[in-house]
Design an enzyme around this catalytic site. Structure first.
Site, PDB file in Angstrom:
ATOM      1  N   CYS A  89       0.812  -1.226   0.000  1.00 44.95           N
ATOM      2  CA  CYS A  89       0.000   0.000   0.000  1.00 44.95           C
ATOM      3  C   CYS A  89       0.842   1.271   0.000  1.00 44.95           C
ATOM      4  CB  CYS A  89      -0.937   0.010   1.202  1.00 44.95           C
ATOM      5  SG  CYS A  89      -2.112  -1.359   1.210  1.00 44.95           S
ATOM      6  N   GLN A 155      -4.091  -8.698   6.168  1.00 43.67           N
ATOM      7  CA  GLN A 155      -4.272  -7.339   6.667  1.00 43.67           C
ATOM      8  C   GLN A 155      -5.571  -7.221   7.457  1.00 43.67           C
ATOM      9  OE1 GLN A 155      -3.308  -4.058   4.136  1.00 43.67           O
ATOM     10  NE2 GLN A 155      -1.974  -5.272   2.830  1.00 43.67           N
ATOM     11  N   ARG A 218     -20.132   8.672   0.506  1.00 43.26           N
ATOM     12  CA  ARG A 218     -21.558   8.465   0.760  1.00 43.26           C
ATOM     13  C   ARG A 218     -22.142   9.800   1.237  1.00 43.26           C
ATOM     14  NH1 ARG A 218     -23.184   3.405  -1.219  1.00 43.26           N
ATOM     15  NH2 ARG A 218     -21.673   1.812  -0.599  1.00 43.26           N
ATOM     16  N   SER A 244     -11.220   0.616   4.202  1.00 39.91           N
ATOM     17  CA  SER A 244     -10.982   1.409   2.993  1.00 39.91           C
ATOM     18  C   SER A 244     -11.744   0.805   1.820  1.00 39.91           C
ATOM     19  CB  SER A 244      -9.489   1.461   2.670  1.00 39.91           C
ATOM     20  OG  SER A 244      -8.965   0.151   2.519  1.00 39.91           O
ATOM     21  N   HIS A 345      -9.075   3.627  -1.613  1.00 44.78           N
ATOM     22  CA  HIS A 345      -7.664   3.266  -1.430  1.00 44.78           C
ATOM     23  C   HIS A 345      -7.199   2.500  -2.670  1.00 44.78           C
ATOM     24  CE1 HIS A 345      -3.969   1.780   0.071  1.00 44.78           C
ATOM     25  NE2 HIS A 345      -4.403   0.813   0.861  1.00 44.78           N
ATOM     26  N   CYS A 375       0.279   2.224   6.449  1.00 44.58           N
ATOM     27  CA  CYS A 375       0.533   0.833   6.826  1.00 44.58           C
ATOM     28  C   CYS A 375       0.629  -0.002   5.556  1.00 44.58           C
ATOM     29  CB  CYS A 375      -0.563   0.309   7.742  1.00 44.58           C
ATOM     30  SG  CYS A 375      -2.241   0.425   7.072  1.00 44.58           S
ATOM     31  N   GLY A 377       1.505  -4.087   3.716  1.00 42.78           N
ATOM     32  CA  GLY A 377       1.590  -5.526   3.874  1.00 42.78           C
ATOM     33  C   GLY A 377       2.975  -5.975   4.290  1.00 42.78           C
TER      34      GLY A 377
END
Length: 389
Positions: A89, A155, A218, A244, A345, A375, A377
C-alpha cells in the site's frame, strides 16, 4: 546534501469497483496523471530524469512494467525512463521517497513519483491467486512456513488484532468511518479537491462526462446506516463500512532539486523534510505506522505537536485510531479532508494520492508541516514529513 522540493501533486478522483473509472485501462489512467503533472507544473518534458511508479497488483493490464507503459501512453517523450515498484500500500509513497533520495543525492534533478491501481480491472491479489489456481506455487516458501507455521499474512486479521489490542469497540470504528465521510463531503462541497484532481473523460449512458468527484463518498452517510453493515467476521468488529474502499485511480508528484527550480523557473509548494521507512511484526502488520512515526519525529528533531496536518491512511479504522492513541496527536488535524474509508484506497496510487491531498490541504489551511504515513503488507510503514512553502 541537496534539498528535494515538491513542485506539483495531482490525483484522479477515485472510482468505485466496477464504477465510473472501470472502463479506463490502468496504463491510460496513469498517463493522465503524468500528463497533468507536467502541464500544471510547466516543467519541460525533456527534463524528466525518471518516473518512479507504485503499483501493487502487477499482473494483466498492470504487467510488463506499468510505469514504463504509462510513460509511453503519455505525452512524455519515449526517451523518459521509468521503473515500477511494489511496497504494497505504500508503493507510491516509496516512489516519492526514492525520487527525493535521487534528488538529494545529486544523481537526478527532476523525478516524477507516481502510482496507479485499477482494482476493477486487475483484482487485488490476482497476481498471486491466479498462479495458485494453476498450481504454479505459493509465495510462502518452506523456510517462511517454518518461521511462521500456519500463519496467513492477512491485513484484515491484523486490523482486527489492532482493534482488540487497543480496546476499540465496533461503535468507535463506526463513528470514525462516519467522520471520514463527513469530512470528505465537506471538502468536496467546499471545492478543497479542485486543485489536485485530474479530470478523466469517461463514457456514460448519457454520453461523455468528466470524472471529477470521488465516487466512494456516501453523501447520505449516517451512523445508523454504517452500524447496520454486516461484520466481516462474526467474532470481529470491522465491517466494509469501517474499511478502505476498493478503488481505481492514479496520482503523481513532481520532485525536483534546487538547481532545477532555478533552471526551469519552477515554484515549489513544499520541501521534503524527512524520509523514514521501518518494518516490524508481519502478523499484526498494520500497527507499524505508530513506531515509524516515532522514529521519523526523532530523526527530524520534532514532536507530534509540531506537525500541523496528518495523513494516516485509513486502510481500516483501527489503524488511524491506534495511531492517534499511540502518538497523542490531535484528532482535529487528522485526515482533515477525509480518508480512504470515504475516498477510496487505490493501493499503488495511494501514496502519491495522499501526498497530493496533504500538500494542497497545507496550502489551503495556511499550515506549515505535514506528516504522511501508510501501513503496508508485511509489517512495513513509510513516513514522509513535508514543509509547505
Amino acid at each position: 546534501m541537496s534539498t528535494a522540493y515538491i513542485v506539483e501533486a495531482v490525483r484522479t478522483a477515485g472510482g468505485r469497483r466496477g464504477g465510473r473509472l472501470a472502463g479506463v485501462h490502468p496504463v491510460d489512467l496513469l498517463a493522465a496523471s503524468l500528463d497533468a503533472i507536467v502541464e500544471r507544473s510547466g516543467i519541460d518534458p525533456n527534463a524528466i530524469d525518471d518516473v518512479v511508479t507504485g503499483c501493487v497488483t502487477q499482473a494483466g493490464e498492470q504487467s510488463m512494467q506499468v510505469g514504463r507503459m504509462g510513460v509511453l501512453a503519455s505525452n512524455l517523450p519515449d526517451s523518459t525512463p521509468a521503473v515500477t515498484i511494489d511496497r504494497q500500500c505504500g508503493s507510491s509513497q516509496q516512489a516519492i521517497q526514492f525520487a527525493a533520495q535521487a534528488v538529494m543525492s545529486g544523481t537526478q534533478d527532476v523525478v516524477i513519483a507516481s502510482g496507479v491501481e485499477s482494482m476493477s480491472r486487475v483484482p487485488m491479489g490476482s497476481n498471486a491467486t491466479l498462479h495458485m489456481k494453476e498450481g504454479l506455487g505459493h509465495y510462502k516458501s518452506p523456510r517462511l512456513e517454518e518461521k511462521f507455521p500456519g500463519i496467513q499474512f492477512s491485513q484484515f486479521m491484523g486490523a482486527e488484532m489492532i482493534a482488540k489490542k487497543h480496546g476499540f469497540s465496533k461503535d468507535d470504528l463506526d463513528k470514525f468511518a462516519l467522520s471520514s465521510h463527513e469530512k470528505a463531503i465537506a471538502a468536496t462541497q467546499a471545492g478543497a479537491f479542485e486543485n489536485e484532481i485530474v479530470p478523466i473523460a469517461i463514457e456514460t449512458p448519457e454520453g461523455e462526462e468528466m470524472h471529477t468527484v470521488d465516487e466512494g463518498i456516501r453523501f447520505d452517510a449516517s451512523l445508523e446506516g454504517i452500524a447496520g453493515v454486516k461484520l466481516l467476521s462474526p467474532e470481529g468488529k470491522i465491517t466494509a463500512a469501517s474499511s478502505s474502499q476498493i478503488c481505481d485511480g492514479s496520482s503523481a508528484v513532481l520532485v525536483v532539486s534546487e538547481e532545477a527550480l532555478k533552471k526551469y523557473g519552477l515554484t515549489p509548494i513544499a520541501r521534503i523534510h524527512n524520509l523514514t521507512v521501518t518494518a516490524g511484526d508481519p502478523v499484526i502488520m498494520l500497527e507499524e505506522p505508530l513506531f515509524a512515526t516515532d522514529k521519523a519525529l526523532e530523526r527530524a528533531g520534532m514532536k507530534i505537536d509540531d506537525i500541523d496536518l496528518y495523513e494516516v491512511n485509513e486502510a481500516f479504522a483501527p489503524v488511524p485510531l491506534a495511531w492517534l492513541k499511540h502518538t497523542g496527536a490531535d484528532p482535529e488535524k487528522l485526515n482533515v479532508h477525509g480518508g480512504a474509508i470515504a475516498l477510496g484506497h487505490p493501493l499503488g496510487a495511494s501514496g502519491t494520492k495522499l501526498m497530493a491531498t496533504l500538500v494542497h490541504a497545507l496550502k489551503r489551511h495556511g499550515k506549515k508541516y505535514g506528516l504522511q504515513t501508510m501501513c503496508e503488507g508485511g509489517g512495513v510503514a513509510n513516513v514522509t514529513i513535508v514543509e509547505a512553502l
